[in-house]
Design a protein around this motif. Structure first.
Motif: not given
Length: 387
Positions: A183, A191, A193, A198-199, A202, A218, A221
């Protein structure tokens, strides 16, 4: 022209009265080299190789050595075996003990070697050196080598939980850093994780120039997050096993519960302290500090005498945990005698040498915890969670 000094014919001869058959095992992935010194064989070492893992061949060789020694001398001799600690673990040692054979496991770093810049090293030379070290050890020579106290299978299995958790947390850190690095290359920072959302976060990310994240990035990740979530589940499972293990240990020994009762020591620290160090027997505090690699290493020659710092030759997991615990001890046990000693020592040094002093505090803390769990000596000024 100078005349060369007379050299004996057998350079490997050892002038001693042997009361046993001394054997060393030089282990590798392809073969095991068996070097032996038997009574009545002219005090010369013999060598024989068997395929790696061929326990039956190794025991057959031991039987042959016994028969030959008995045929030469008319006596039956016991067999004493030595091997270096290494990747093979301790299973060979346990096989030998089950066969009634005296077996020893030696720390390879404790055996004296040539200090030449380019010293010769072969399995043959190493096997002979092991036999000589074993002979000297059985004669009672001090400091000739360091024989290990082999843990029981239960002790060996018990400390796997903390080691597995450490490996899993290191792998988790690598995945987190990889996601942040991917990222950051797109101008995205901040960000996390490890957060539960987290999703969702994202999906809302934009690149530094205002674009949505590229599709392939994406997806990459997403796959990293799947691995990360699997690791987090495995860490939780290992921690649950660790807590159950500590609860089970409390029925056999009060030490884990005593450690957990101290403010600043949690489940993980208590598990590492108990399984890696405090569950063993030590004759004195010097042995304890040496096992943790926190013993001082002196350097003295003539008028030169100074301290080289800690040896770092002991258990690295125990040593690392103790240093981390020492920093936490200053925070959670600020009024204890050990914390006050640290503050006074740093003050005397003008606020310098904190790292060296924290290592000294870790050594003192280890000795204090050892006395606490074995003799019930409470650390002066320590605060208990129950209080």
């Amino acid at each position: 022209m100078p005349v060369a000094a007379h050299r004996p014919d057998a350079l490997t001869a050892i002038r001693t009265d042997l009361g046993a058959i001394f054997v060393s095992l030089e282990l590798s992935r392809s073969k095991w080299l068996i070097t032996s010194l038997s009574p009545g064989a002219g005090e010369k070492m013999s060598k024989h190789a068997v395929a790696a893992g061929d326990v039956a061949g190794m025991l057959a060789r031991f039987g042959e050595l016994n028969r030959k020694a008995e045929a030469r001398t008319g006596k039956c001799f016991p067999i004493i075996v030595v091997q270096e600690a290494g990747l093979d673990g301790f299973w060979i040692h346990r096989v030998l003990q089950a066969e009634g054979i005296e077996s020893h496991v030696v720390d390879p770093a404790s055996i004296a070697t040539s200090r030449r810049r380019r010293r010769a090293k072969t399995d043959k030379i190493d096997g002979e050196a092991l036999v000589r070290a074993l002979l000297a050890y059985k004669r009672g020579e001090p400091r000739v080598c360091a024989m290990l106290r082999v843990p029981t299978p239960e002790e060996e299995d018990r400390r796997r939980l903390s080691r597995e958790r450490k490996a899993l947390t290191n792998e988790r850190t690598r995945h987190v850093n990889r996601i942040k690095g991917l990222l950051f290359a797109q101008g995205v920072s901040g960000y996390e994780p490890l957060r539960r959302d987290r999703r969702r976060c994202l999906e809302a990310l934009k690149t530094g120039d205002g674009r949505p994240l590229p599709d392939h990035l994406k997806q990459q990740i997403d796959r990293e997050l799947e691995r990360l979530e699997l690791l987090m589940e495995q860490i939780k499972a290992v921690e649950a096993e660790r807590d159950a293990m500590l609860a089970t240990e409390q029925s056999a020994s009060p030490a884990p519960a005593m450690l957990l009762d101290l403010k600043g020591i949690g489940q993980e620290f208590a598990a590492v302290l108990w399984t890696e160090g405090l569950s063993r027997h030590y004759d004195n505090r010097r042995q304890l500090a040496a096992y943790a690699g926190l013993a001082a290493t002196p350097w003295q020659s003539g008028s030169v005498s100074h301290d080289q710092g800690v040896s770092k030759s002991g258990n690295p997991r125990l040593r690392t945990t103790l240093i981390q615990l020492a920093w936490l001890w200053l925070r959670h046990q600020s009024q204890s005698a050990l914390s006050l000693w640290f503050k006074e020592r740093v003050k005397q040094n003008g606020g310098r040498l904190k790292k060296a002093t924290i290592v000294a505090l870790a050594r003192k803390l280890l000795v204090a915890l050892w006395k606490y769990v074995n003799a019930g000596v409470v650390i002066a000024g320590a605060v208990m969670k129950s209080a």
